[in-house]
Scaffold this motif. Structure first.
Motif, PDB file in Angstrom:
ATOM      1  N   ASP A 262       0.674  -1.039   0.102  1.00 39.04           N
ATOM      2  CA  ASP A 262      -0.032   0.014  -0.019  1.00 39.04           C
ATOM      3  C   ASP A 262       0.929   1.260  -0.114  1.00 39.04           C
ATOM      4  O   ASP A 262       1.846   1.300   0.698  1.00 39.04           O
ATOM      5  N   ALA A 263       0.573   2.207  -0.870  1.00 42.78           N
ATOM      6  CA  ALA A 263       1.601   3.257  -1.147  1.00 42.78           C
ATOM      7  C   ALA A 263       0.664   4.555  -1.121  1.00 42.78           C
ATOM      8  O   ALA A 263       0.850   5.455  -1.760  1.00 42.78           O
ATOM      9  N   ARG A 264      -0.229   4.802  -0.303  1.00 46.86           N
ATOM     10  CA  ARG A 264      -1.225   5.846  -0.364  1.00 46.86           C
ATOM     11  C   ARG A 264      -0.745   6.764   0.667  1.00 46.86           C
ATOM     12  O   ARG A 264      -1.391   7.930   0.794  1.00 46.86           O
ATOM     13  N   ARG A 265       0.108   6.288   1.518  1.00 45.38           N
ATOM     14  CA  ARG A 265       0.628   7.343   2.444  1.00 45.38           C
ATOM     15  C   ARG A 265       1.244   8.466   2.150  1.00 45.38           C
ATOM     16  O   ARG A 265       1.908   8.289   1.192  1.00 45.38           O
ATOM     17  N   ARG A 266       1.036   9.770   2.561  1.00 45.44           N
ATOM     18  CA  ARG A 266       1.678  10.833   1.969  1.00 45.44           C
ATOM     19  C   ARG A 266       2.935  11.247   2.940  1.00 45.44           C
ATOM     20  O   ARG A 266       2.896  12.462   3.385  1.00 45.44           O
ATOM     21  N   ASP A 267       3.745  10.527   3.263  1.00 48.17           N
ATOM     22  CA  ASP A 267       5.151  10.737   4.110  1.00 48.17           C
ATOM     23  C   ASP A 267       6.136   9.882   3.661  1.00 48.17           C
ATOM     24  O   ASP A 267       5.943   9.162   2.385  1.00 48.17           O
ATOM     25  N   GLU A 268       7.188   9.856   4.491  1.00 42.80           N
ATOM     26  CA  GLU A 268       8.356   9.207   3.987  1.00 42.80           C
ATOM     27  C   GLU A 268       8.246   7.661   3.692  1.00 42.80           C
ATOM     28  O   GLU A 268       8.604   7.209   2.806  1.00 42.80           O
TER      29      GLU A 268
END
Length: 462
Positions: free
Chosen positions: A213-219
């Motif tokens: 899952d790559a939906r995070r908006r951080d590092e």
């Protein structure tokens, strides 16, 4: 000892919150610890004596001792009235005294008023004054008063003591929230890390189709997206490797099968061992040798083990005799050849033998794939840093999707054509690899003549 990252994050977050809370308490303690000369503890102690005697005289009659029978709100009001009646301070300290004083029975249980808890005494650093109440030689109670070190803090101390129950509940609630927040933070940080670990383990098992899952908006989201991009490249590389093995096996199997059949036919006497039949075997062996040489060159290039010595090469002087040498081939194929005037001082940094091999492959490709009656053109362009050798041919052209695949290994424009006419499909791939190893680039595009344009770009010699 292995400590999971989730436990570490939880401990760090909770520890940071606790440290902030302790720092706030330390600041409160420091503010209450400053002594003041304006506070007269002795006078307050003297005032407690008559009040204690008054309470003793009312024991066990009605009055403050009957407070224990009243409700909580009435008990506080009765204690406030008793303190106000006993103390008459123009400064108004009597109202504060009711909030920071209390009456205990002989067993130390609170009857009326307030008593600072030991924890509050330790945190706020307040002192206490106590006065026993004696009746007929027996201690029937004790009056306690919380005494601030600074007279200006009397109201604050009274407030803290009066609200200590609520403050304790609030502190417990804050600690619970801090714990939950730390748990959520640790879980939120641990979940993507565990997903990346599972993905890496899947890679170790050869499964490159797993995505996280790559939906995070951080590092961590950036790391997940980079992970997915790498997985995509590895998946393509694995597919290319499998296709490479399959194509290589196929290309090697075909000439070997033909030669085996020829030899077995000669051994069985079906075909005589004539010069023509032996020459056919020789041609197949030569083709197989070229295929093996091309495969070895590509493998060395991929591994970075192919060493190409670079030196100044006059590109115009190399192209001219090669172009003239292909004249019979172009004529036999029914093609018209044209070459624009070549510029002077077209000195490039390359390997003359490898560059000759690449240009030969490109011209041979034009001869094979240009329709009879067509045209092939050669030109050369110079810029400040590069030399461009452009080879154009006429129809038939290729579609965009096919054009993008030119230079792939074992790719043929017509997969059904015979190998005697076309080869194994390694020529353009080998040419591109050789040009790249010389610091250049080989590109393919649509030609103005209606066919394909091959452009060799090489760095000029300084």
């Amino acid at each position: 000892m292995r400590v999971p990252i989730g436990v570490r994050l939880f401990a760090m977050a909770l520890g940071a919150m606790i440290v902030v809370g302790l720092a706030g308490l330390a600041l409160v303690r420091w503010s209450f610890s400053s002594p003041s000369s304006g506070y007269d503890a002795a006078a307050e102690r003297q005032q407690l004596g008559p009040f204690a005697q008054r309470l003793a005289g009312q024991y066990p009659d009605a009055g403050p001792w009957a407070i224990r029978l009243a409700a909580t709100a009435e008990r506080r009001a009765m204690w406030q009235a008793a303190v106000d009646d006993a103390f008459h301070d123009p400064a108004g300290s009597s109202s504060m005294l009711a909030d920071r004083s209390g009456l205990l029975d002989a067993n130390g249980r609170l009857i009326a008023g307030y008593r600072a808890s030991p924890l509050l005494v330790a945190l706020v650093s307040i002192d206490s004054i106590s006065r026993t109440i004696v009746v007929d030689g027996h201690t029937v109670g004790t009056m306690v008063v919380a005494r601030p070190r600074n007279a200006d803090d009397a109201l604050a101390v009274a407030f803290l003591i009066r609200e200590q129950g609520r403050l304790a509940a609030l502190a417990g609630f804050a600690l619970l929230l801090a714990t939950l927040a730390s748990l959520l933070l640790a879980q939120r940080m641990r979940r993507p890390v565990h997903a990346l670990v599972r993905g890496a383990n899947a890679w170790g098992e050869g499964r490159f189709d797993l995505r996280v899952d790559a939906r995070r908006r951080d590092e961590l989201g950036d790391l997940a997206r980079a992970f997915n991009a790498l997985a995509e490249r590895l998946q393509r590389a694995e597919g290319a490797r499998r296709q490479w093995v399959a194509d290589t096996s196929h290309e090697l199997r075909t000439p070997l099968a033909v030669m085996r059949a020829q030899v077995e036919a000669m051994q069985d006497g079906v075909r005589p061992a004539t010069a023509d039949h032996l020459a056919l075997l020789g041609r197949h062996l030569a083709g197989l040798g070229r295929l093996v040489d091309d495969l070895q060159t590509l493998a060395l290039g991929d591994a970075g083990a192919l060493v190409i010595p670079l030196a100044p090469v006059d590109a115009a002087a190399m192209v001219t005799p090669l172009w003239d040498g292909f004249a019979p081939r172009f004529e036999a194929a029914g093609l018209t050849r044209t070459m624009e005037p070549l510029p002077a001082n077209a000195i490039v940094r390359a390997d003359a033998q490898r560059l000759h091999q690449v240009l030969t492959n490109l011209m041979e490709n034009s001869v094979r794939h240009t329709a009879r009656g067509g045209r092939v053109g050669l030109s050369m362009e110079l810029s400040d840093e590069h030399c461009r050798i452009v080879l154009d041919d006429s129809a038939p052209g290729v579609a965009d999707e096919t054009l993008a695949r030119l230079g792939e290994r074992f790719f043929r424009l017509d997969a059904s054509r015979r190998r005697e006419d076309g080869g194994a499909g390694l020529g353009l791939a080998l040419s591109r690899k050789l040009i790249e190893l010389q610091g250049g680039e080989l590109t393919f595009g649509h030609s103005a003549l209606g066919g394909v344009r091959a452009t060799v770009i090489l760095p000029r010699e300084a």
